[in-house]
Design a protein around this motif. Structure first.
Motif, PDB file in Angstrom:
ATOM      1  N   LEU A 178       0.802  -1.218   0.000  1.00 30.81           N
ATOM      2  CA  LEU A 178       0.000   0.000   0.000  1.00 30.81           C
ATOM      3  C   LEU A 178       0.839   1.275   0.000  1.00 30.81           C
ATOM      4  N   ALA A 179       1.861   1.331   0.832  1.00 29.68           N
ATOM      5  CA  ALA A 179       2.645   2.557   0.948  1.00 29.68           C
ATOM      6  C   ALA A 179       3.459   2.850  -0.305  1.00 29.68           C
ATOM      7  N   ASN A 180       3.715   1.828  -1.111  1.00 27.75           N
ATOM      8  CA  ASN A 180       4.575   1.993  -2.281  1.00 27.75           C
ATOM      9  C   ASN A 180       3.822   2.174  -3.582  1.00 27.75           C
ATOM     10  N   VAL A 181       2.521   2.418  -3.498  1.00 31.12           N
ATOM     11  CA  VAL A 181       1.730   2.578  -4.710  1.00 31.12           C
ATOM     12  C   VAL A 181       0.902   3.859  -4.594  1.00 31.12           C
ATOM     13  N   THR A 182       0.668   4.496  -5.710  1.00 34.59           N
ATOM     14  CA  THR A 182      -0.133   5.717  -5.728  1.00 34.59           C
ATOM     15  C   THR A 182      -1.497   5.436  -6.354  1.00 34.59           C
ATOM     16  N   THR A 183      -2.422   6.327  -6.094  1.00 31.88           N
ATOM     17  CA  THR A 183      -3.732   6.187  -6.726  1.00 31.88           C
ATOM     18  C   THR A 183      -3.607   6.342  -8.237  1.00 31.88           C
ATOM     19  N   ARG A 184      -2.672   7.125  -8.679  1.00 35.64           N
ATOM     20  CA  ARG A 184      -2.442   7.277 -10.120  1.00 35.64           C
ATOM     21  C   ARG A 184      -2.019   5.946 -10.737  1.00 35.64           C
ATOM     22  N   GLN A 185      -1.114   5.226 -10.076  1.00 36.75           N
ATOM     23  CA  GLN A 185      -0.670   3.928 -10.590  1.00 36.75           C
ATOM     24  C   GLN A 185      -1.823   2.923 -10.618  1.00 36.75           C
ATOM     25  N   ILE A 186      -2.659   2.962  -9.595  1.00 37.04           N
ATOM     26  CA  ILE A 186      -3.817   2.066  -9.551  1.00 37.04           C
ATOM     27  C   ILE A 186      -4.776   2.400 -10.686  1.00 37.04           C
ATOM     28  N   ALA A 187      -5.045   3.692 -10.864  1.00 30.98           N
ATOM     29  CA  ALA A 187      -5.952   4.116 -11.935  1.00 30.98           C
ATOM     30  C   ALA A 187      -5.405   3.696 -13.300  1.00 30.98           C
ATOM     31  N   GLN A 188      -4.103   3.883 -13.519  1.00 29.99           N
ATOM     32  CA  GLN A 188      -3.498   3.480 -14.787  1.00 29.99           C
ATOM     33  C   GLN A 188      -3.613   1.974 -15.003  1.00 29.99           C
ATOM     34  N   ALA A 189      -3.372   1.199 -13.953  1.00 27.79           N
ATOM     35  CA  ALA A 189      -3.479  -0.260 -14.065  1.00 27.79           C
ATOM     36  C   ALA A 189      -4.907  -0.673 -14.407  1.00 27.79           C
ATOM     37  N   ALA A 190      -5.879   0.113 -13.953  1.00 28.48           N
ATOM     38  CA  ALA A 190      -7.286  -0.177 -14.248  1.00 28.48           C
ATOM     39  C   ALA A 190      -7.712   0.346 -15.612  1.00 28.48           C
ATOM     40  N   GLY A 191      -6.882   1.215 -16.205  1.00 27.13           N
ATOM     41  CA  GLY A 191      -7.220   1.786 -17.502  1.00 27.13           C
ATOM     42  C   GLY A 191      -8.087   3.027 -17.401  1.00 27.13           C
ATOM     43  N   PHE A 192      -8.045   3.705 -16.251  1.00 24.89           N
ATOM     44  CA  PHE A 192      -8.846   4.912 -16.037  1.00 24.89           C
ATOM     45  C   PHE A 192      -7.954   6.055 -15.587  1.00 24.89           C
ATOM     46  N   THR A 193      -8.555   7.213 -15.498  1.00 25.55           N
ATOM     47  CA  THR A 193      -7.842   8.362 -14.950  1.00 25.55           C
ATOM     48  C   THR A 193      -7.959   8.337 -13.433  1.00 25.55           C
ATOM     49  N   GLU A 194      -7.093   9.088 -12.810  1.00 35.29           N
ATOM     50  CA  GLU A 194      -7.150   9.191 -11.349  1.00 35.29           C
ATOM     51  C   GLU A 194      -8.462   9.839 -10.905  1.00 35.29           C
ATOM     52  N   ALA A 195      -8.980  10.760 -11.704  1.00 34.88           N
ATOM     53  CA  ALA A 195     -10.266  11.396 -11.382  1.00 34.88           C
ATOM     54  C   ALA A 195     -11.384  10.365 -11.327  1.00 34.88           C
ATOM     55  N   THR A 196     -11.345   9.393 -12.218  1.00 27.30           N
ATOM     56  CA  THR A 196     -12.355   8.331 -12.211  1.00 27.30           C
ATOM     57  C   THR A 196     -12.259   7.519 -10.922  1.00 27.30           C
ATOM     58  N   LEU A 197     -11.044   7.218 -10.505  1.00 23.51           N
ATOM     59  CA  LEU A 197     -10.850   6.482  -9.255  1.00 23.51           C
ATOM     60  C   LEU A 197     -11.497   7.244  -8.092  1.00 23.51           C
ATOM     61  N   TYR A 198     -11.283   8.551  -8.052  1.00 19.72           N
ATOM     62  CA  TYR A 198     -11.807   9.362  -6.949  1.00 19.72           C
ATOM     63  C   TYR A 198     -13.330   9.544  -7.004  1.00 19.72           C
ATOM     64  N   LYS A 199     -13.943   9.196  -8.103  1.00 12.87           N
ATOM     65  CA  LYS A 199     -15.413   9.206  -8.155  1.00 12.87           C
ATOM     66  C   LYS A 199     -15.987   8.040  -7.360  1.00 12.87           C
ATOM     67  N   HIS A 200     -15.171   7.001  -7.180  1.00 10.76           N
ATOM     68  CA  HIS A 200     -15.633   5.790  -6.505  1.00 10.76           C
ATOM     69  C   HIS A 200     -15.031   5.590  -5.124  1.00 10.76           C
ATOM     70  N   PHE A 201     -13.879   6.194  -4.877  1.00 10.52           N
ATOM     71  CA  PHE A 201     -13.169   5.988  -3.610  1.00 10.52           C
ATOM     72  C   PHE A 201     -12.609   7.318  -3.116  1.00 10.52           C
ATOM     73  N   ALA A 202     -12.652   7.507  -1.793  1.00  7.75           N
ATOM     74  CA  ALA A 202     -12.169   8.747  -1.203  1.00  7.75           C
ATOM     75  C   ALA A 202     -10.649   8.876  -1.285  1.00  7.75           C
ATOM     76  N   GLY A 203      -9.968   7.776  -1.369  1.00 12.60           N
ATOM     77  CA  GLY A 203      -8.510   7.786  -1.443  1.00 12.60           C
ATOM     78  C   GLY A 203      -7.974   6.375  -1.322  1.00 12.60           C
ATOM     79  N   LYS A 204      -6.672   6.303  -1.150  1.00 20.72           N
ATOM     80  CA  LYS A 204      -5.997   5.011  -1.110  1.00 20.72           C
ATOM     81  C   LYS A 204      -6.448   4.177   0.092  1.00 20.72           C
ATOM     82  N   ALA A 205      -6.637   4.817   1.235  1.00 17.81           N
ATOM     83  CA  ALA A 205      -7.056   4.074   2.426  1.00 17.81           C
ATOM     84  C   ALA A 205      -8.463   3.495   2.245  1.00 17.81           C
ATOM     85  N   ASP A 206      -9.361   4.285   1.669  1.00 20.90           N
ATOM     86  CA  ASP A 206     -10.720   3.809   1.385  1.00 20.90           C
ATOM     87  C   ASP A 206     -10.672   2.641   0.410  1.00 20.90           C
ATOM     88  N   LEU A 207      -9.817   2.748  -0.572  1.00 18.63           N
ATOM     89  CA  LEU A 207      -9.653   1.694  -1.570  1.00 18.63           C
ATOM     90  C   LEU A 207      -9.135   0.407  -0.931  1.00 18.63           C
TER      91      LEU A 207
END
Length: 194
Positions: free
Chosen positions: A20-49
């Motif tokens: 968890l500490a070594n990954v960013t929400t941007r990296q997660i969003a990219q791995a999912a094929g979405f933008t970071e903004a899309t990730l934040y539409k569904h989750f408050a942040g990395k801890a929520d995720l």
């Protein structure tokens, strides 16, 4: 599969690989094929995720929840506690790769603690559920009346936690999770049964 599910699947894979500490929400969003903004539409942040990943993408969590929902007075104590110990070992073993790095970064740990508080979740909930199960068994007369259910839950889950941790340091073929779970349950019950 919806956007939220795709993000959860990507987060589970990336967090398991990098922690968890070594990954960013941007990296997660990219791995999912979405933008970071899309990730934040569904989750408050990395801890929520992370909380969502543990609850919704962890087979160990599902198995543990099922084992904790077993009714007191049904089956055998040994069978029930062995199933619970097996589920706890799986849950803790799956969680280590994601969670270990949380403790290396105080800000990430604080955010994770707060997210658990908001969701009414946390590692203590497992102990509370096991203690409640043991309390019900005690009330049914299947455990000694003086059984300290909080201590018993801590002993069982502590053994499972340590075993799962040590399992990451052991070659896979050198472990027998079923045998370990049965041994933990049997040893505990030797002191608690009437």
């Amino acid at each position: 599969m919806g956007t939220r599910d795709v993000i959860l699947d990507a987060a589970a894979a990336v967090m398991a690989e990098r922690g968890l500490a070594n990954v960013t929400t941007r990296q997660i969003a990219q791995a999912a094929g979405f933008t970071e903004a899309t990730l934040y539409k569904h989750f408050a942040g990395k801890a929520d995720l992370l909380v969502a990943v543990m609850r919704e993408r962890s087979p160990g969590f599902t198995r543990l929840a099922q084992a904790l929902n077993g009714g007191a007075g049904t089956g055998t104590l040994l069978g029930n506690l062995t199933a619970l110990a097996q589920a706890a070992i799986a849950f803790y073993g799956e969680g280590f790769p994601m969670l270990a790095s949380v403790f290396a970064d105080p800000a990430t740990l604080a955010a994770h603690r707060e997210e658990l508080r908001v969701h009414g979740a946390g590692p203590h909930k497992v102990n509370e559920a096991v203690a409640a199960y043991l309390s019900a068994e005690r009330d049914l007369g299947r455990l000694q009346p003086e059984t300290d259910v909080t201590a018993a839950a801590g002993l069982l889950l502590g053994a499972c936690f340590q075993y799962a941790f040590l399992g990451h340091m052991t070659p896979p073929g050198d472990r027998d999770d079923e045998r370990a779970a049965a041994s933990f349950a049997h040893t505990l019950l030797e002191r608690l049964t009437v």
